[in-house]
Design a protein around this motif. Structure first.
Motif: not given
Ligand code: TMP
Ligand code: MG
Length: 297
Positions: A244-261
């Motif tokens: 949810n950290m990017a929930d404030g981003v305006q006019d988002m076009e693309n998001i690439l989410k990388i997760g450390f497990l």
């Protein structure tokens, strides 16, 4: 014949070779990356969690500290308080990573953890001028490749938001002491409030815990407003709350989410694959994010 491969194919083959990298939908990852590259590095912003994302989970077989742990293990805290904070960690960390509980079930317990921990810290009359030493004496460790990560983003003027439910004063000190606190770095976190004699009296503003990063983002609209032309986001996290950290981003076009497990790998693998585009399993380095950033810049 590799001479017929495009630069994208060469890059993608390279990252696919990382044995710790897992993806549920490689075609989708390819699409996002190509679209982000086409948009250009001027449209890129990076949003990252801190504890266990930019910092290491383990080093030489030993767990590395979070911001809270750095204080907890330092001499600014009494031994009685250390025991109590350790007690909280023993009780609540298993809940944080428990796969049988829903976010709704965990949320009040996480608020309880943070509230109790901060109360204990405030009762310790911690001095602002003792924090630098606490960090210096700690085993805090940024992931391998951190210098490349921070320096490259700075050189290419790419904004980096560190969004942490840890302690802002401590995490700033970690990146200051490792000489990577560049001007392109902005931090949203829990900051300590000191009285006029430099003694901790409270924490400032709204509490940020592991599951309210959405609310935290929405309280910082000014930051995202400034970055409204950076419509492509690389997000790095280690908890599902970090999504949810990017929930404030305006006019988002693309998001690439990388997760450390990092922990409870078997139990959590599927849920991480379902929510992060790329999952890095027990990887203590920033090699994959660095490869992605280099490809995009
Ligand atoms: P992060 O958002 O930067 O990852 O910080 C949150 C981490 O802090 C989370 O994994 C739990 C950890 N934590 C402690 O280690 N001790 C504490 O007392 C509290 C409240 C949190
Ligand atoms: Mg974290």
């Amino acid at each position: 014949d590799s001479s017929e491969l495009t630069p994208f194919e060469i890059f993608f083959q390279k990252i696919e070779k990382f044995s710790k990298l897992h993806m549920k939908d490689r075609d989708r990852v390819q699409e996002i990356l190509q679209s982000m590259q086409k948009a250009g590095s001027k449209t890129l912003q990076v949003i990252s969690d801190f504890d266990m994302t930019l910092t290491r989970f383990e080093y030489n077989g030993k767990r590395c500290p979070t911001c809270h742990n750095i204080l907890e293990r330092s001499d600014v805290i009494s031994s009685d308080c250390k025991k109590k904070l350790q007690g909280l960690l023993d009780k609540y960390y298993p809940i944080e990573i428990d796969t049988t509980l829903s976010v709704e079930e965990k949320l009040p317990l996480m608020v309880e953890w943070w509230t109790k921990a901060h109360e204990l810290l405030v009762n310790q009359k911690i001095k602002k001028d003792g924090l630098a030493k606490a960090v210096r004496d700690s085993d805090a460790k940024l992931r391998d490749g951190y210098k490349d990560f921070f320096d490259h983003l700075h050189e290419h003027s790419i904004p980096l938001l560190i969004f942490s439910a840890g302690i802002g004063d401590i995490l700033e000190e970690v990146i200051r002491q490792t000489e990577v606190f560049h001007p392109n770095v902005k931090v949203i976190s829990n900051y300590m409030d000191f009285d006029e004699s430099g003694v901790l009296k409270a924490f400032k503003g709204e509490l940020i815990h592991i599951y309210n990063k959405r609310e935290g983002a929405l309280l910082n609209t000014g930051h995202f407003q400034e970055l409204r032309t950076q419509t492509n986001v690389l997000l790095l996290g280690d908890s599902l709350g970090d999504l949810n950290m990017a929930d404030g981003v305006q006019d988002m076009e693309n998001i690439l989410k990388i997760g450390f497990l990092n922990d409870k790998v078997e139990e959590r693998k599927q849920s991480y694959l379902d929510s992060y585009d790329i999952v890095l399993i027990k990887d203590e380095s920033l090699d994959v994010p660095n490869a992605v950033i280099r490809f995009l810049t």
